[in-house]
Scaffold this active site. Structure first.
Site, PDB file in Angstrom:
ATOM      1  N   HIS A 123      13.710  -2.990  -2.222  1.00  0.00           N
ATOM      2  CA  HIS A 123      13.127  -2.945  -3.554  1.00  0.00           C
ATOM      3  C   HIS A 123      13.940  -3.856  -4.481  1.00  0.00           C
ATOM      4  O   HIS A 123      15.166  -3.808  -4.470  1.00  0.00           O
ATOM      5  CB  HIS A 123      13.141  -1.505  -4.074  1.00  0.00           C
ATOM      6  CG  HIS A 123      12.540  -1.356  -5.431  1.00  0.00           C
ATOM      7  ND1 HIS A 123      11.176  -1.333  -5.632  1.00  0.00           N
ATOM      8  CD2 HIS A 123      13.104  -1.257  -6.654  1.00  0.00           C
ATOM      9  CE1 HIS A 123      10.930  -1.217  -6.928  1.00  0.00           C
ATOM     10  NE2 HIS A 123      12.079  -1.162  -7.566  1.00  0.00           N
ATOM     11  N   LEU A 183       2.094   4.634   0.960  1.00  0.00           N
ATOM     12  CA  LEU A 183       1.922   5.337   2.236  1.00  0.00           C
ATOM     13  C   LEU A 183       1.797   6.835   2.005  1.00  0.00           C
ATOM     14  O   LEU A 183       2.472   7.406   1.138  1.00  0.00           O
ATOM     15  CB  LEU A 183       3.102   5.021   3.151  1.00  0.00           C
ATOM     16  CG  LEU A 183       3.167   3.539   3.554  1.00  0.00           C
ATOM     17  CD1 LEU A 183       4.568   3.152   4.012  1.00  0.00           C
ATOM     18  CD2 LEU A 183       2.140   3.232   4.633  1.00  0.00           C
ATOM     19  N   LEU A 192       7.616   7.384  -4.524  1.00  0.00           N
ATOM     20  CA  LEU A 192       7.786   5.934  -4.561  1.00  0.00           C
ATOM     21  C   LEU A 192       9.188   5.511  -4.970  1.00  0.00           C
ATOM     22  O   LEU A 192       9.691   5.935  -6.017  1.00  0.00           O
ATOM     23  CB  LEU A 192       6.804   5.321  -5.553  1.00  0.00           C
ATOM     24  CG  LEU A 192       5.395   5.020  -5.062  1.00  0.00           C
ATOM     25  CD1 LEU A 192       4.613   4.314  -6.154  1.00  0.00           C
ATOM     26  CD2 LEU A 192       5.419   4.188  -3.799  1.00  0.00           C
ATOM     27  N   ASP A 193       9.801   4.659  -4.147  1.00  0.00           N
ATOM     28  CA  ASP A 193      11.086   4.029  -4.451  1.00  0.00           C
ATOM     29  C   ASP A 193      12.195   5.046  -4.722  1.00  0.00           C
ATOM     30  O   ASP A 193      13.193   4.725  -5.383  1.00  0.00           O
ATOM     31  CB  ASP A 193      10.954   3.076  -5.655  1.00  0.00           C
ATOM     32  CG  ASP A 193       9.916   1.998  -5.434  1.00  0.00           C
ATOM     33  OD1 ASP A 193       9.722   1.592  -4.280  1.00  0.00           O
ATOM     34  OD2 ASP A 193       9.284   1.566  -6.419  1.00  0.00           O
ATOM     35  N   ARG A 203       0.848  -1.198   0.000  1.00  0.00           N
ATOM     36  CA  ARG A 203       0.000   0.000   0.000  1.00  0.00           C
ATOM     37  C   ARG A 203       0.879   1.242   0.000  1.00  0.00           C
ATOM     38  O   ARG A 203       1.754   1.381   0.874  1.00  0.00           O
ATOM     39  CB  ARG A 203      -0.907   0.030   1.239  1.00  0.00           C
ATOM     40  CG  ARG A 203      -1.800  -1.194   1.437  1.00  0.00           C
ATOM     41  CD  ARG A 203      -2.734  -1.457   0.299  1.00  0.00           C
ATOM     42  NE  ARG A 203      -3.589  -0.317  -0.023  1.00  0.00           N
ATOM     43  CZ  ARG A 203      -4.368  -0.256  -1.092  1.00  0.00           C
ATOM     44  NH1 ARG A 203      -4.391  -1.243  -1.962  1.00  0.00           N
ATOM     45  NH2 ARG A 203      -5.104   0.804  -1.308  1.00  0.00           N
ATOM     46  N   ASN A 236      12.670   0.269   3.282  1.00  0.00           N
ATOM     47  CA  ASN A 236      12.029  -0.695   2.383  1.00  0.00           C
ATOM     48  C   ASN A 236      13.131  -1.422   1.616  1.00  0.00           C
ATOM     49  O   ASN A 236      14.260  -0.935   1.531  1.00  0.00           O
ATOM     50  CB  ASN A 236      11.110   0.047   1.398  1.00  0.00           C
ATOM     51  CG  ASN A 236      10.376  -0.917   0.464  1.00  0.00           C
ATOM     52  OD1 ASN A 236       9.869  -1.953   0.914  1.00  0.00           O
ATOM     53  ND2 ASN A 236      10.333  -0.602  -0.817  1.00  0.00           N
TER      54      ASN A 236
END
Ligand code: NHR
Length: 196
Positions: free
Chosen positions: A90, A74, A125-126, A72, A88
């Protein structure tokens, strides 16, 4: 990460999933670690869901939040609440292949190597600061599945390493950069050399 195998320097405060069927909850329960389920489908929007996540995580007084297969996106509010203590992993050599289907995209691109990266999470993201990265050579007969399997092994090496650095007080985030022992890490993070 193997929840049963951790150094004495940190404890896993709790394992949370948005999915009741996540196997990580079973492994945590078997290891005597507190678990929680926060089902995103029961919340009217992302902000409300993220507030429930924060309440649960903060009740555990966690110093570090480690995403593992968490799918999800965030909210900025969540990311800012845990700024500098949210990481995280990846499955690509960031900054290459942000987003999904990374193994297929690395094969499609004809890359000579592919891998995984632990990074601090930022709102985009990422795109947060890379911490540590591990690579494997792409072989002529590789498929998405064979690559994914080798990269899983690499993930299991570098993710605990990053957690150990953090809990030892060696890993920090400063002005969008990851620092190890106060020194900025290279653009992809520390390169972890592994033989597979
Ligand atoms: N949140 C922020 N703000 N920043 C990041 O870098 C994040 C994040 C939340 C999760 C993990 C990442 C991954 O490991 C992650 C990084 C889910 C999506 C996504 O598109 C993207 C990246 C990641 C995880 N999620 C869809 C959504 O609408 C749902 C996709 C699905 O359910 O299959 O939330 O890959």
């Amino acid at each position: 990460m193997d929840v049963a195998a951790h150094s004495d320097d940190f404890q896993i405060a709790g394992v949370l999933s948005n999915r009741a069927d996540a196997f990580g909850l079973v492994r945590a329960a078997n290891a005597g670690i507190p678990t929680a389920i926060v089902n995103h489908t029961l919340y009217i929007d992302r902000a409300t869901f993220d507030t429930a996540l924060i309440e649960q995580i903060d009740s555990w007084q966690a110093d570090l939040v480690v995403l593992a297969g968490f799918m999800r996106i965030l909210t900025d509010g969540f990311v800012e609440h845990y700024n500098g203590r949210l990481i995280n992993i990846h499955p690509s050599l960031l900054p290459k292949f942000k987003g999904l289907n990374t193994h297929a995209r690395a094969l499609e691109a004809g890359d000579a190597e592919h891998g995984c990266t632990v990074h601090f999470v930022c709102p985009e993201l990422d795109a947060g600061a890379p911490i540590v990265q591990a690579a494997t050579s792409v072989r002529a007969d590789d498929s998405v599945q064979s690559l994914q399997e080798r990269i899983h092994h690499l993930e299991h090496r570098i993710y605990p390493l990053a957690v150990e650095w953090f809990t030892a007080g060696r890993l920090t985030q400063h002005q969008g950069l990851a620092l190890l022992d106060g020194q900025p890490l290279p653009p992809g993070g520390k390169r972890f050399e592994a033989s597979l």
